[in-house]
Structures are given as structure tokens and as C-alpha cells.
Write a protein that holds these residues in place. Structure first.
Motif, PDB file in Angstrom:
ATOM      1  N   LYS A 152     -28.156-100.409  60.637  1.00 47.31           N
ATOM      2  CA  LYS A 152     -29.651-100.491  60.314  1.00 47.31           C
ATOM      3  C   LYS A 152     -30.162 -99.205  59.584  1.00 47.31           C
ATOM      4  CE  LYS A 152     -30.921-103.097  64.256  1.00 47.31           C
ATOM      5  NZ  LYS A 152     -31.676-103.530  65.535  1.00 47.31           N
ATOM      6  N   ILE A 153     -31.145 -99.544  58.767  1.00 48.37           N
ATOM      7  CA  ILE A 153     -31.694 -98.455  57.707  1.00 48.37           C
ATOM      8  C   ILE A 153     -32.924 -98.026  58.667  1.00 48.37           C
ATOM      9  CG2 ILE A 153     -32.831 -97.815  55.755  1.00 48.37           C
ATOM     10  CD1 ILE A 153     -30.875 -99.953  54.554  1.00 48.37           C
ATOM     11  N   LYS A 154     -33.436 -96.678  58.515  1.00 50.14           N
ATOM     12  CA  LYS A 154     -34.810 -96.348  59.105  1.00 50.14           C
ATOM     13  C   LYS A 154     -35.728 -96.938  57.987  1.00 50.14           C
ATOM     14  CE  LYS A 154     -33.557 -91.868  61.507  1.00 50.14           C
ATOM     15  NZ  LYS A 154     -32.649 -91.031  60.826  1.00 50.14           N
ATOM     16  N   LYS A 155     -36.747 -97.510  58.579  1.00 46.81           N
ATOM     17  CA  LYS A 155     -37.703 -98.267  57.715  1.00 46.81           C
ATOM     18  C   LYS A 155     -38.490 -97.246  57.088  1.00 46.81           C
ATOM     19  CE  LYS A 155     -40.280-102.224  58.979  1.00 46.81           C
ATOM     20  NZ  LYS A 155     -40.800-102.942  59.961  1.00 46.81           N
ATOM     21  N   ASP A 156     -38.914 -96.180  57.834  1.00 51.48           N
ATOM     22  CA  ASP A 156     -39.636 -95.275  57.106  1.00 51.48           C
ATOM     23  C   ASP A 156     -39.127 -94.490  55.837  1.00 51.48           C
ATOM     24  OD1 ASP A 156     -41.274 -95.452  59.102  1.00 51.48           O
ATOM     25  OD2 ASP A 156     -41.421 -93.294  59.775  1.00 51.48           O
ATOM     26  N   GLU A 157     -37.919 -94.253  56.030  1.00 51.19           N
ATOM     27  CA  GLU A 157     -36.901 -93.818  54.946  1.00 51.19           C
ATOM     28  C   GLU A 157     -36.983 -94.858  53.820  1.00 51.19           C
ATOM     29  OE1 GLU A 157     -32.978 -91.956  56.084  1.00 51.19           O
ATOM     30  OE2 GLU A 157     -32.315 -93.758  54.535  1.00 51.19           O
ATOM     31  N   PHE A 158     -36.620 -95.908  54.111  1.00 46.58           N
ATOM     32  CA  PHE A 158     -36.479 -97.059  53.246  1.00 46.58           C
ATOM     33  C   PHE A 158     -37.745 -97.193  52.221  1.00 46.58           C
ATOM     34  CE2 PHE A 158     -36.141-101.286  51.489  1.00 46.58           C
ATOM     35  CZ  PHE A 158     -34.684-101.313  50.937  1.00 46.58           C
ATOM     36  N   VAL A 159     -38.958 -97.321  53.060  1.00 46.28           N
ATOM     37  CA  VAL A 159     -40.252 -97.478  52.359  1.00 46.28           C
ATOM     38  C   VAL A 159     -40.498 -96.290  51.374  1.00 46.28           C
ATOM     39  CG1 VAL A 159     -42.824 -97.692  52.880  1.00 46.28           C
ATOM     40  CG2 VAL A 159     -41.050 -98.947  54.145  1.00 46.28           C
ATOM     41  N   ASP A 160     -40.200 -95.140  51.828  1.00 44.99           N
ATOM     42  CA  ASP A 160     -40.702 -93.967  51.054  1.00 44.99           C
ATOM     43  C   ASP A 160     -39.816 -93.889  49.785  1.00 44.99           C
ATOM     44  OD1 ASP A 160     -42.092 -92.667  52.966  1.00 44.99           O
ATOM     45  OD2 ASP A 160     -40.818 -91.023  53.618  1.00 44.99           O
ATOM     46  N   LYS A 161     -38.407 -94.365  49.912  1.00 44.57           N
ATOM     47  CA  LYS A 161     -37.835 -94.433  48.518  1.00 44.57           C
ATOM     48  C   LYS A 161     -38.220 -95.518  47.859  1.00 44.57           C
ATOM     49  CE  LYS A 161     -33.595 -92.181  50.565  1.00 44.57           C
ATOM     50  NZ  LYS A 161     -32.169 -92.359  50.657  1.00 44.57           N
ATOM     51  N   LEU A 162     -38.720 -96.545  48.431  1.00 41.63           N
ATOM     52  CA  LEU A 162     -38.941 -97.758  47.739  1.00 41.63           C
ATOM     53  C   LEU A 162     -40.444 -97.503  46.900  1.00 41.63           C
ATOM     54  CD1 LEU A 162     -38.590-101.210  47.785  1.00 41.63           C
ATOM     55  CD2 LEU A 162     -40.632-100.949  49.532  1.00 41.63           C
ATOM     56  N   ILE A 163     -41.337 -96.536  47.378  1.00 48.88           N
ATOM     57  CA  ILE A 163     -42.435 -96.447  46.678  1.00 48.88           C
ATOM     58  C   ILE A 163     -42.022 -95.549  45.365  1.00 48.88           C
ATOM     59  CG2 ILE A 163     -44.624 -94.962  46.865  1.00 48.88           C
ATOM     60  CD1 ILE A 163     -44.887 -97.728  48.413  1.00 48.88           C
ATOM     61  N   LEU A 164     -41.275 -94.350  45.793  1.00 49.69           N
ATOM     62  CA  LEU A 164     -40.755 -93.492  44.515  1.00 49.69           C
ATOM     63  C   LEU A 164     -40.092 -94.297  43.475  1.00 49.69           C
ATOM     64  CD1 LEU A 164     -39.350 -90.393  46.727  1.00 49.69           C
ATOM     65  CD2 LEU A 164     -41.391 -90.453  45.079  1.00 49.69           C
ATOM     66  N   LYS A 165     -39.379 -95.303  43.980  1.00 49.06           N
ATOM     67  CA  LYS A 165     -38.503 -96.086  42.773  1.00 49.06           C
ATOM     68  C   LYS A 165     -39.404 -96.788  42.064  1.00 49.06           C
ATOM     69  CE  LYS A 165     -33.922 -96.469  43.604  1.00 49.06           C
ATOM     70  NZ  LYS A 165     -33.576 -96.026  42.302  1.00 49.06           N
ATOM     71  N   PHE A 166     -40.410 -97.532  42.906  1.00 53.27           N
ATOM     72  CA  PHE A 166     -41.311 -98.453  42.411  1.00 53.27           C
ATOM     73  C   PHE A 166     -41.937 -97.526  41.215  1.00 53.27           C
ATOM     74  CE2 PHE A 166     -44.954-100.916  41.597  1.00 53.27           C
ATOM     75  CZ  PHE A 166     -44.663-102.189  41.860  1.00 53.27           C
ATOM     76  N   GLU A 167     -42.595 -96.649  41.497  1.00 56.13           N
ATOM     77  CA  GLU A 167     -43.105 -95.552  40.852  1.00 56.13           C
ATOM     78  C   GLU A 167     -42.613 -95.316  39.446  1.00 56.13           C
ATOM     79  OE1 GLU A 167     -46.251 -93.763  42.335  1.00 56.13           O
ATOM     80  OE2 GLU A 167     -46.719 -92.776  40.145  1.00 56.13           O
ATOM     81  N   GLU A 168     -41.342 -94.860  39.560  1.00 54.82           N
ATOM     82  CA  GLU A 168     -40.206 -94.547  38.491  1.00 54.82           C
ATOM     83  C   GLU A 168     -40.183 -95.874  37.601  1.00 54.82           C
ATOM     84  OE1 GLU A 168     -37.211 -92.215  40.818  1.00 54.82           O
ATOM     85  OE2 GLU A 168     -35.880 -93.311  39.335  1.00 54.82           O
ATOM     86  N   ASN A 169     -40.200 -96.787  38.074  1.00 55.82           N
ATOM     87  CA  ASN A 169     -40.092 -98.199  37.292  1.00 55.82           C
ATOM     88  C   ASN A 169     -41.224 -98.366  36.408  1.00 55.82           C
ATOM     89  OD1 ASN A 169     -37.142 -98.656  37.690  1.00 55.82           O
ATOM     90  ND2 ASN A 169     -37.438 -99.467  39.532  1.00 55.82           N
ATOM     91  N   THR A 170     -42.387 -97.976  37.022  1.00 52.45           N
ATOM     92  CA  THR A 170     -43.427 -98.320  36.338  1.00 52.45           C
ATOM     93  C   THR A 170     -43.631 -97.774  34.916  1.00 52.45           C
ATOM     94  OG1 THR A 170     -45.040 -96.799  37.468  1.00 52.45           O
ATOM     95  CG2 THR A 170     -45.085 -98.852  38.359  1.00 52.45           C
TER      96      THR A 170
END
Ligand code: BTN
Length: 236
Positions: A152-170
Motif C-alpha cells: 500500500k501507499i500512504k494516501k497523504d504522501e501520494f496526494v502531496d506528491k500528486l499536487i506538486l507534480k501537477f503544478e510542475e506540469n502546468t
């Protein structure tokens, strides 16, 4: 929650649909809404998105109405799963797959309110669900990170990374994002596929995705372009 990014993350334990709630004027552009479960999760083409499992991620972001924002989620999700050592593929127009099983789907909605227009991009990501948690019709079609990797992956950790990466991709242009996404394509030129568009289905040969992000296909010598639709079947 805000990690120094332009995207501000809101959390609710449950809601009907994160896409629906974000339509509220109180949420400015670059608001992201994450819910632990949804009671009326929406998929594309009027389908439902199974959202009762807390193992899944249900998140939407309110974004400017610019084409590039509609294709950032699949790229971000593929890149992030890569960091967790899971190779995933892109299936036009907006899905993320492991082999022939769906691990994430994205629903983009464009909203027009008077002079204001914006896009809500919502992602359902199958993270920690076990096979038992999916309802029967999904068992053959869906997978999750947990099913693939047995951890399993810690959901909070995954979501934090998702937001950072999304922002980078913008920060990238539409063509840069599209090029990267297409490099992860599940479909290969020459694949026999069935594409549906509204109530019609077409058996075609996949040719590629053009600069406008339309799916290009062939029936005999005739070229077809799909601006929207779904790939129902890949025959290899
Ligand atoms: C699809 O593949 O049909 C798209 C599924 C999109 C599901 C997500 S879950 C978060 C957001 N809220 C919704 O109601 N739908 C999207």
C-alpha cells in the motif's frame, strides 16, 4: 493544506462528487478538493465512478479553461506511479492503464457562468483497493496499485506528491505535455481497436494521436478522426 504551491488543497471526508462541489463559487481557480469517499462519483459519458472505498483517491481541481489543463492529470499520475515503480500506460482520451486494466480515469468538465469559464478536472485513482472491494462488473476491468504491487501507499504522501507534480506540469505547454503523454501510449500504430462515440461503435486500425490530440484511425483506405470518444477494445 498548501505546500507552497499555487494549488490549494481542501479535504472533506465525503461528498456527492468532488467535480460537483468544486462548481461552488467559493472555490477559486487552482482549488483542489479531495474526498475520502463520494456518494455519487461521476464517470465520463454519464457513467458512475465507484467511490465507496477509502482505498481510492477522488480529487478534482478547478483550472483555467485552457486545453493543456485537460491532459495534465493522466501524465502526472503516470509519472507518479513510475516513482513508485509501477509502469502505467496512457489510453486516449484520458485514462491510465496497467496492461488492459484501468487504474485511473479522468473526467473534465467545462463550466460557463456568465463571462466566466473554467475547467474542472477530476481524477479517480485506484490506490489501495483490494480486488474484493471492487463491485463484480469492475473486477475484470479495474486494477489498483495494491493489486499490482501487493503493497500500500500512504494516501497523504501520494496526494502531496500528486499536487506538486501537477503544478510542475502546468509550467509546460500543451504540445510538451501531449508529447510526453503520447510517449506512454498503450496503443501502438496498427492495433485493431473498437472506438465508441456517442451511440456508434467503429472497428478501426489505430494510426496515432495528432497535434490537436484527436485519435486518428483507418478503415481500409479511409482515415477517420475522433475528437472525443472511448476506446472500448484493443485486439492484438
Ligand atoms: C472515467 O473514467 O469515466 C472518469 C472517472 C472520473 C472519476 C473522478 S473521481 C473524482 C472526480 N469526481 C467525480 O465525480 N468524478 C471524478
Amino acid at each position: 493544506m498548501n505546500n507552497g504551491t499555487r494549488i490549494k488543497l481542501y479535504f472533506l471526508p465525503t461528498c456527492s462528487s468532488t467535480n460537483e462541489l468544486l462548481k461552488d463559487e467559493k472555490y477559486p481557480l487552482f482549488s483542489a478538493l479531495l474526498c475520502e469517499t463520494q456518494t455519487a462519483g461521476k464517470g465520463r459519458w454519464g457513467r458512475k465512478w465507484f467511490s465507496l472505498s477509502k482505498g481510492g483517491i477522488y480529487i478534482s481541481i478547478k483550472l483555467p479553461k485552457e486545453k493543456k489543463y485537460q491532459i495534465i492529470f493522466p501524465l502526472t499520475i503516470i509519472e507518479l506511479f513510475n516513482e513508485y515503480s509501477l509502469a502505467t500506460k496512457f489510453l486516449w482520451p484520458n485514462d491510465v492503464y496497467v496492461d488492459q486494466k484501468k487504474i485511473s480515469g479522468i473526467l473534465n468538465e467545462t463550466i460557463h457562468r456568465g463571462h466566466i469559464s473554467y475547467t474542472i478536472s477530476g481524477a479517480g485513482i485506484n490506490l489501495n483497493q483490494s480486488m474484493d472491494e471492487f463491485p463484480n462488473p469492475l473486477k475484470e476491468k479495474a486494477t489498483s496499485y495494491y493489486i499490482e504491487k501487493k503493497r500500500k501507499i500512504k494516501k497523504d504522501e501520494f496526494v502531496d506528491k500528486l499536487i506538486l507534480k501537477f503544478e510542475e506540469n502546468t509550467k509546460n505547454s500543451f504540445s510538451e505535455i501531449a508529447k510526453k503523454l503520447i510517449s506512454y501510449s498503450l496503443l501502438k500504430r496498427g492495433d485493431k481497436i473498437i472506438v465508441s462515440k456517442r451511440n456508434e461503435t467503429y472497428e478501426v486500425i489505430y494510426e496515432g494521436i495528432d497535434e490537436e490530440f484527436s485519435l486518428c484511425a483507418r478503415v481500409g483506405d479511409k482515415m477517420l478522426k475522433f475528437y472525443s470518444g472511448e476506446v472500448l477494445k484493443i485486439e492484438r
